[in-house]
Design a protein around this motif. Structure first.
Motif, mmCIF file in Angstrom:
data_model
loop_
_atom_site.group_PDB
_atom_site.id
_atom_site.type_symbol
_atom_site.label_atom_id
_atom_site.label_comp_id
_atom_site.label_asym_id
_atom_site.label_seq_id
_atom_site.Cartn_x
_atom_site.Cartn_y
_atom_site.Cartn_z
ATOM 1 N N VAL A 112 0.833 -1.202 0.000
ATOM 2 C CA VAL A 112 0.000 0.000 0.000
ATOM 3 C C VAL A 112 0.869 1.254 0.000
ATOM 4 C CG1 VAL A 112 -1.733 1.308 1.302
ATOM 5 C CG2 VAL A 112 -1.977 -1.167 1.040
ATOM 6 N N VAL A 113 1.988 1.236 0.725
ATOM 7 C CA VAL A 113 2.949 2.340 0.609
ATOM 8 C C VAL A 113 3.744 2.108 -0.675
ATOM 9 C CG1 VAL A 113 4.987 3.461 1.596
ATOM 10 C CG2 VAL A 113 3.107 2.748 3.087
ATOM 11 N N THR A 114 3.478 2.941 -1.645
ATOM 12 C CA THR A 114 4.089 2.768 -2.966
ATOM 13 C C THR A 114 5.282 3.685 -3.196
ATOM 14 O OG1 THR A 114 2.462 4.328 -3.854
ATOM 15 C CG2 THR A 114 1.967 1.973 -4.063
ATOM 16 N N HIS A 115 5.365 4.786 -2.454
ATOM 17 C CA HIS A 115 6.425 5.763 -2.657
ATOM 18 C C HIS A 115 6.941 6.237 -1.299
ATOM 19 C CE1 HIS A 115 4.255 5.880 -6.443
ATOM 20 N NE2 HIS A 115 5.208 6.586 -6.991
ATOM 21 N N THR A 116 8.269 6.251 -1.151
ATOM 22 C CA THR A 116 8.904 6.811 0.036
ATOM 23 C C THR A 116 9.980 7.794 -0.399
ATOM 24 O OG1 THR A 116 8.543 4.742 1.238
ATOM 25 C CG2 THR A 116 10.095 6.300 2.195
ATOM 26 N N TYR A 117 9.938 8.993 0.161
ATOM 27 C CA TYR A 117 10.853 10.064 -0.218
ATOM 28 C C TYR A 117 11.655 10.530 0.985
ATOM 29 C CZ TYR A 117 8.253 10.696 -4.594
ATOM 30 O OH TYR A 117 7.667 10.508 -5.818
ATOM 31 N N PRO A 118 12.863 11.032 0.755
ATOM 32 C CA PRO A 118 13.550 11.743 1.832
ATOM 33 C C PRO A 118 12.823 13.052 2.112
ATOM 34 C CG PRO A 118 14.745 12.001 -0.222
ATOM 35 C CD PRO A 118 13.638 11.020 -0.496
#
Length: 375
Positions: A343-349
């Motif tokens: 479900v978490v598709t994108h992780t950014y700094p």
């Protein structure tokens, strides 16, 4: 950065706490700045936590764009209190304890924790009646400057906060979904689904998926999900939807009537935040049906209330936050009774928070977008 990033194990101890940290600070709609600020010191009863991961909610996007429901207008007071650090979907590690906090909250340094989004006053009519989620003071992490949020490397859980422990084995990308899932479970509970019901859930975003999962566990006769993004159909079916329809491609009102002998669905849960979905639900419901409103809207929604009253005598229910549902949400995620993988598709700094907000808003081939404050 389009994929979930790899993050090292969180090994921070109390002695590793720096004097300053990076944080995203909101000053006004559209005026968000990445700044170096002091790491807060926990007072009596407070907990200092190192933020492991923080999710971006669509309400965060709406605050960024200045939605009147948060910033106020001629008919409603301002709710947000800048300058503030946003972020209310988080998972953290305890790194320091104020006097008495360990005993009061049953935590120790190193524990993996979350705190419920609302910080109740514990002294108003609602708190005294056990209805703490409707607290009159109504502080929420990430919306006021006295309860700073998690778009930061460290945050304080205040002495009034409700703290829950999260098992260490749960991946951060799943643990960060506890808060939205808790809210979704409350919305599904409000619907009071039975085995005889044809249920329609409008919206298969992160919050909609949690609703779908809980409704599916109630074993309804039929669970139909509506969403404009075809790529979300697989997620909806993963959580228990029988069918997923696209309102842009077919007449979903007529289709519902065709499978209900012309009557309409028994329950409609709105989780899109779009005006059209509200009117769609009012027309889709049968007489004496039940409408659950879960979304936060960027502007005022209008509809023909005579349909609710004179024509159909509908039950219309609101749903706010996740009271008493956090333990269930943690258990469902930890045991994968509701499988939230992917479900978490994108992780950014955190340095790319503007891009992260834009990706969350567009929702194109994305579901939940998160920030890693330490990447």
């Amino acid at each position: 950065m389009s994929d979930v990033i790899d993050r090292p194990e969180d090994a921070a101890q109390a002695g590793d706490i720096p004097k300053t940290m990076q944080a995203v600070v909101c000053y006004a709609p559209g005026d968000y700045r990445l700044e170096e600020v002091e790491v807060p010191t926990p007072g009596p009863g407070e907990i200092l936590c190192r933020v492991e991961l923080v999710g971006i909610c669509m309400s965060d996007v709406k605050v960024y764009h200045g939605a009147p429901s948060f910033w106020g207008d001629d008919t409603q007071p301002r709710y947000v209190k800048p300058p503030m650090i946003p972020g209310h979907e988080f998972v953290c590690r305890v790194v320091a304890l104020g006097e008495g906090a360990g005993e009061a909250k049953n935590v120790k340094i190193g524990d993996r924790v979350i705190s419920e989004q609302i910080v109740p006053c514990w002294d108003c009519r609602y708190c005294n009646r056990g209805q703490y989620w409707m607290c009159e003071k109504h502080d929420l992490y990430g919306f006021q400057n006295n309860v700073q949020g998690a778009f930061a490397q460290y945050m304080i859980f205040t002495k009034e906060g409700i703290v829950h422990q999260v098992p260490d084995h749960v991946p951060a990308e799943e643990a960060v979904l506890v808060e939205p899932l808790a809210c979704s479970l409350h919305a599904a509970d409000r619907a009071q689904v039975t085995a005889d019901d044809v249920v329609v859930v409008a919206g298969a975003g992160t919050l909609g998926l949690g609703i779908i999962g809980q409704v599916a566990l109630s074993n309804p006769k039929k669970l139909i999900v509506l969403d404009l993004k075809p790529e979300r159909a697989a997620f909806a079916k993963q959580l228990g939807a029988h069918e997923v329809w696209n309102p842009a491609e077919e007449d979903v009102i007529e289709k519902i009537k065709s499978i209900t002998d012309g009557y309409g669905c028994d329950i409609y849960i709105e989780a899109t935040g779009y005006h059209k979905a509200v009117n769609q639900g009012i027309h889709m419901l049968r007489k004496l049906g039940r409408f659950v409103e879960f979304s936060v809207f960027g502007s005022e929604v209008t509809l023909d209330w005579s349909i609710i009253s004179d024509r159909k005598e509908l039950d219309v229910l609101g749903s706010h936050l996740g009271p008493y549902t956090y333990p269930r949400a943690i258990d469902f995620i930890a045991t994968r009774k509701l499988d939230m993988r992917g479900v978490v598709t994108h992780t950014y700094p955190m340095s790319k928070f503007h891009e992260a907000l834009e990706v969350m808003e567009r929702g194109e081939k994305s579901m939940k977008v998160a920030l890693d404050p330490h990447h």
